[in-house]
Enzyme design. Structure first.
Site, mmCIF file in Angstrom:
data_model
loop_
_atom_site.group_PDB
_atom_site.id
_atom_site.type_symbol
_atom_site.label_atom_id
_atom_site.label_comp_id
_atom_site.label_asym_id
_atom_site.label_seq_id
_atom_site.Cartn_x
_atom_site.Cartn_y
_atom_site.Cartn_z
ATOM 1 N N GLY A 8 0.790 -1.235 0.000
ATOM 2 C CA GLY A 8 0.000 0.000 0.000
ATOM 3 C C GLY A 8 0.819 1.281 0.000
ATOM 4 N N ALA A 9 2.149 1.152 0.183
ATOM 5 C CA ALA A 9 2.986 2.359 0.109
ATOM 6 C C ALA A 9 3.623 2.509 -1.275
ATOM 7 C CB ALA A 9 4.074 2.310 1.187
ATOM 8 N N GLY A 10 3.252 1.621 -2.193
ATOM 9 C CA GLY A 10 3.788 1.718 -3.559
ATOM 10 C C GLY A 10 2.879 2.558 -4.443
ATOM 11 N N PHE A 11 3.120 2.480 -5.729
ATOM 12 C CA PHE A 11 2.411 3.323 -6.706
ATOM 13 C C PHE A 11 0.903 3.033 -6.708
ATOM 14 C CE2 PHE A 11 1.545 3.248 -11.532
ATOM 15 C CZ PHE A 11 1.009 4.520 -11.551
ATOM 16 N N ILE A 12 0.524 1.843 -7.159
ATOM 17 C CA ILE A 12 -0.912 1.534 -7.281
ATOM 18 C C ILE A 12 -1.533 1.378 -5.889
ATOM 19 C CG2 ILE A 12 -2.608 -0.092 -8.208
ATOM 20 C CD1 ILE A 12 -0.426 -0.856 -10.321
ATOM 21 N N THR A 129 -0.910 -8.855 -13.326
ATOM 22 C CA THR A 129 -0.546 -8.076 -14.513
ATOM 23 C C THR A 129 -0.912 -8.803 -15.805
ATOM 24 O OG1 THR A 129 1.400 -7.337 -15.768
ATOM 25 C CG2 THR A 129 1.767 -9.079 -14.198
ATOM 26 N N ASP A 130 -1.077 -8.033 -16.881
ATOM 27 C CA ASP A 130 -1.315 -8.659 -18.190
ATOM 28 C C ASP A 130 -0.034 -9.293 -18.746
ATOM 29 O OD1 ASP A 130 0.120 -6.358 -18.815
ATOM 30 O OD2 ASP A 130 -1.238 -5.671 -20.390
ATOM 31 N N GLU A 131 1.113 -8.999 -18.116
ATOM 32 C CA GLU A 131 2.383 -9.498 -18.672
ATOM 33 C C GLU A 131 2.485 -11.020 -18.562
ATOM 34 O OE1 GLU A 131 5.788 -7.035 -17.822
ATOM 35 O OE2 GLU A 131 4.514 -5.272 -17.563
ATOM 36 N N TYR A 154 10.155 -11.170 -14.226
ATOM 37 C CA TYR A 154 9.038 -10.523 -13.513
ATOM 38 C C TYR A 154 7.724 -11.222 -13.843
ATOM 39 C CZ TYR A 154 5.175 -7.217 -12.845
ATOM 40 O OH TYR A 154 3.970 -6.655 -12.517
ATOM 41 N N LYS A 158 5.061 -13.416 -11.494
ATOM 42 C CA LYS A 158 3.649 -13.067 -11.301
ATOM 43 C C LYS A 158 2.754 -14.223 -11.775
ATOM 44 C CE LYS A 158 2.026 -9.658 -10.038
ATOM 45 N NZ LYS A 158 1.698 -9.145 -8.659
#
Ligand code: NAD
Ligand code: TYD
Length: 348
Positions: A8-12, A129-131, A154, A158
């Site tokens: 929760g401290a990251g970007f999203i 992720t879509d990756e 990565y 995931k």
């Protein structure tokens, strides 16, 4: 509800925490984050005095950290975003990605399963992720049925975590929900990623490193629209289901960089074309996925979600945010990833 939001401290994560804290005053939102180089409490500054928000520094890989937080805050639901998230770093050294993304996810589910005992009524939401779907050619889209074909360390980590999440649903009955989203952009995005990196380099008149020929395509989504989609799926999505989230917004990297240059020429009072002179083609990323594009029809049809902003609006807002928040950029780039990596994992 007492919801644990990992990462929760990251970007999203910080955008999601802000949305939940403000929208649901009766929920307690517990941000659980180990504050790696990518996490920063400055991302949650505006929630300092929110009575329904708590920050806990903890590592998802640690049994004790997770167990204590679940128990202490009587956690009823988990939304899991904590991850190592940068493809280039996963190519440099995959181990932190295996540790956090795979082992950490399994540890979190294992502890949740043990803590909740009776699993019905508790949601474990996995943000992915879509990756994981690999790389598209010129045509077609990723749907929820697309076979997994991860190609970077990565995306492989995931994909592995997604499979474990499905396994916990089928084997133990953990009430999971999952979404796979395309590339996000917006405020508080770490300056190692394409859009903020280019904004900062344009501002400082540094070279703009475009990998290969710049023809790789990404599908960009405003980060707050991603947070809205997670909120919608968390509350209304079917248990055991996965949803694709995307912006219907495909851009070749070189066109996106050109667009940023022209927005910034205007905002910085530079001559048209001035910033684009900084574009520098550099060696391509190893195994660079050619194209990502999401078909988010299921989410639209079932839950009525759609992106709220045009890319033009979102990019301008993003550029303005970075121009107004240079102190944040300095703060989040002050720690070196190399030092963090050495501390956590020793020499590569
Ligand atoms: P980010 O790198 O900005 O944030 C990750 C957060 O996780 C940081 O705050 C970090 O401190 C924390 N973290 C890392 N390891 C941890 C650990 N072991 N224990 C506890 N906390 C830890 O990433 P982001 O871009 O906000 O991505 C969040 C999630 O969304 C990730 O799971 C990512 O795979 C997924 N995702 C990201 C995008 C994107 O475009 N950024 C798109 C789709 C999905
Ligand atoms: P990135 O933001 O790292 O996201 P992802 O790899 O998860 O899609 O990169 C987005 C695209 O931009 C990707 O095709 C790689 C490319 N890229 C550059 O051309 N130059 C850069 O300096 C970076 C960081 C990325």
């Amino acid at each position: 509800m007492n919801i644990l939001v990992t990462g929760g401290a990251g970007f999203i994560g910080s955008h999601l925490v802000r949305l939940l804290v403000n929208k649901y005053p009766n929920y307690r939102i517990v941000t659980f984050d180990s504050l790696t180089y990518a996490g920063n409490l400055a991302n949650l500054n505006d929630l300092k005095n929110a009575p329904n928000h708590v920050f806990v520094k903890g590592d998802i890989v640690s049994r004790d950290d997770v167990r204590n937080a679940l128990k202490h805050y009587e956690i009823t639901d988990i939304i899991h975003l904590a991850a190592e998230s940068h493809v280039d770093r996963s190519i440099e050294g995959p181990m932190p990605f295996v540790t956090t993304n795979v082992l950490g996810t399994v540890n979190l589910m294992e502890e949740a399963k043990n803590y909740w005992k009776e699993l019905s009524g508790h949601t474990f939401y996995h943000v992915s992720t879509d990756e994981v779907f690999g790389s598209l050619g010129k045509e077609g889209f990723f749907t929820e049925e697309t076979a997994y074909d991860p190609r970077s360390p990565y995306s492989a980590s995931k994909a592995a975590s997604d499979h474990f999440v499905s396994a916990y649903f089928h084997t133990y009955g953990l009430q999971i929900k999952r979404s796979n989203c395309s590339n996000n952009y917006g405020s508080h995005h770490h300056p190692e990623k394409l859009i903020p990196l280019m904004i900062n380099n344009i501002l400082n008149r540094k070279p703009l490193p475009v990998y290969g020929e710049g023809v790789n395509v990404r599908d960009w989504l405003w980060v707050e629209d991603h947070a809205q989609a997670i909120d919608r799926i968390f509350h209304e999505g079917k248990v055991g289901c996965n949803y694709n989230i995307g912006g219907w917004n495909e851009w070749r990297n070189i066109d996106l960089v050109q667009e940023l240059c022209s927005i910034m020429d205007e905002l910085l009072d530079r001559k048209p074309g001035e910033s684009a002179q900084l574009i520098t083609y550099v060696k391509d990323r190893a195994g660079h996925d050619h194209r990502y594009a999401i078909d988010a029809t299921k989410l639209h049809n079932e839950l009525g979600w759609k992106p709220s902003l045009t890319f033009e609006e979102g990019l301008r807002k993003t550029v303005k945010w970075y121009l107004d928040n240079q102190a944040w950029v300095t703060e989040v780039t002050s720690g070196s990833y190399r030092d963090y990596y050495k501390k956590m994992y020793g020499e590569n």
